[in-house]
Design a protein around this motif. Structure first.
Motif, PDB file in Angstrom:
ATOM      1  N   SER A  29     112.570  26.534  87.958  1.00  0.00           N
ATOM      2  CA  SER A  29     112.623  25.877  89.266  1.00  0.00           C
ATOM      3  C   SER A  29     113.946  25.143  89.410  1.00  0.00           C
ATOM      4  N   VAL A  80     114.331  23.217  85.747  1.00  0.00           N
ATOM      5  CA  VAL A  80     113.106  22.986  84.980  1.00  0.00           C
ATOM      6  C   VAL A  80     112.520  24.339  84.626  1.00  0.00           C
ATOM      7  N   CYS A  81     112.010  24.458  83.414  1.00  0.00           N
ATOM      8  CA  CYS A  81     111.274  25.650  83.015  1.00  0.00           C
ATOM      9  C   CYS A  81     109.811  25.278  82.833  1.00  0.00           C
ATOM     10  N   SER A  82     108.951  25.880  83.642  1.00  0.00           N
ATOM     11  CA  SER A  82     107.504  25.741  83.480  1.00  0.00           C
ATOM     12  C   SER A  82     107.001  26.988  82.771  1.00  0.00           C
ATOM     13  N   THR A 113     103.209  21.334  93.377  1.00  0.00           N
ATOM     14  CA  THR A 113     104.327  20.837  92.597  1.00  0.00           C
ATOM     15  C   THR A 113     104.012  19.468  92.008  1.00  0.00           C
ATOM     16  N   SER A 116     109.414  15.780  88.485  1.00  0.00           N
ATOM     17  CA  SER A 116     109.912  15.678  87.124  1.00  0.00           C
ATOM     18  C   SER A 116     110.252  14.222  86.834  1.00  0.00           C
ATOM     19  N   ARG A 123     108.210  20.534  89.163  1.00  0.00           N
ATOM     20  CA  ARG A 123     107.536  21.337  88.147  1.00  0.00           C
ATOM     21  C   ARG A 123     106.336  22.039  88.767  1.00  0.00           C
ATOM     22  N   LYS A 125     102.772  22.219  88.746  1.00  0.00           N
ATOM     23  CA  LYS A 125     101.791  21.241  88.264  1.00  0.00           C
ATOM     24  C   LYS A 125     100.778  21.854  87.307  1.00  0.00           C
ATOM     25  N   ALA A 127     101.064  24.330  85.256  1.00  0.00           N
ATOM     26  CA  ALA A 127     101.585  24.871  83.986  1.00  0.00           C
ATOM     27  C   ALA A 127     101.350  23.871  82.858  1.00  0.00           C
ATOM     28  N   HIS A 130     106.257  21.975  80.414  1.00  0.00           N
ATOM     29  CA  HIS A 130     107.466  21.973  81.244  1.00  0.00           C
ATOM     30  C   HIS A 130     108.644  21.487  80.404  1.00  0.00           C
ATOM     31  N   GLU A 132     112.380  19.986  81.065  1.00  0.00           N
ATOM     32  CA  GLU A 132     113.374  19.490  82.009  1.00  0.00           C
ATOM     33  C   GLU A 132     114.757  19.673  81.388  1.00  0.00           C
ATOM     34  N   HIS A 161     107.237  18.118  78.749  1.00  0.00           N
ATOM     35  CA  HIS A 161     105.871  17.733  79.115  1.00  0.00           C
ATOM     36  C   HIS A 161     104.909  18.715  78.450  1.00  0.00           C
TER      37      HIS A 161
END
Length: 201
Positions: A29, A80-82, A113, A116, A123, A125, A127, A130, A132, A161
């Motif tokens: 994202s 961000v990678c979820s 969403t 972050s 993010r 939500k 998933a 996450h 960052e 996260h």
């Protein structure tokens, strides 16, 4: 068989992506300069360093605008990678559609969403994990046979996260997580079997 990759392979479909498997899916994202959210899944994704923690995702079609994630990461310095779990496989697939840059793939896929903590992109939500990230570097790769650009985007992970639902005894429980990965062709897999191998002393 042996296939010299600059010559025809003689198979119904290119086998390369079925040879390097499974590939975890990074659901990236970003925000563009106007603050419009973008969400796209990348199967050419992985961690590239543990200390400091860093990840990369690679995109084709860079020069003809097919993918906005790298451009946005370069412009804003963040992404961000979820991580995709089994329950989110259909939404992940929906978000892979080729749509105009001003379309919010979160809305397209019906995803809620979540803000972050350290960066601006939202993010996914639902998933379970996450990452960052701060943008670090883009590595340009050779063009494809149609003249399209390929590039690798590398980021430093500054925040992680992890949902309590996928933690067990202080470790990530893969059976609860069930990460989705890409195989070749249109095939995917979900990790359900885990085994341990001790390294030799």
């Amino acid at each position: 068989m042996f296939w010299k990759t600059d010559e025809p392979h003689g198979l119904p479909h290119n086998p390369f992506k079925s040879c390097v498997v499974p590939r975890p899916i990074g659901w990236i994202s970003t925000l563009d300069a106007d603050g419009v959210a973008n969400l796209a899944p990348y199967s050419f994704f992985n961690g590239v360093s543990g200390e400091p923690p860093m990840v990369m995702f690679a995109s084709g079609g860079r020069k003809d605008g097919q993918k906005d994630s790298i451009n946005n990461a370069e412009a804003t310095g963040e992404f961000v990678c979820s991580m995709v779990s089994w329950d989110l496989k259909d939404q992940m697939n929906t978000s892979s559609a080729q749509v105009p840059a001003d379309v919010d793939e979160f809305q397209l896929a019906g995803l809620e969403t979540e803000p972050s903590q350290l960066v601006k992109p939202p993010r996914v939500k639902a998933a379970p994990i996450h990452l960052e990230c701060l943008y670090h570097q883009t590595v340009e790769l050779p063009q494809d046979r149609h003249g399209g650009g390929n590039a690798i985007c590398i980021g430093s992970v500054i925040g992680v996260h992890i949902s309590d639902a996928v933690l067990k005894d202080g470790m990530v429980d893969i059976h609860a997580f069930r990460p989705v990965a890409r195989l070749g062709y249109m095939d995917y897999t979900s990790v359900t079997e885990v085994f341990e191998i001790k390294r030799p002393d």
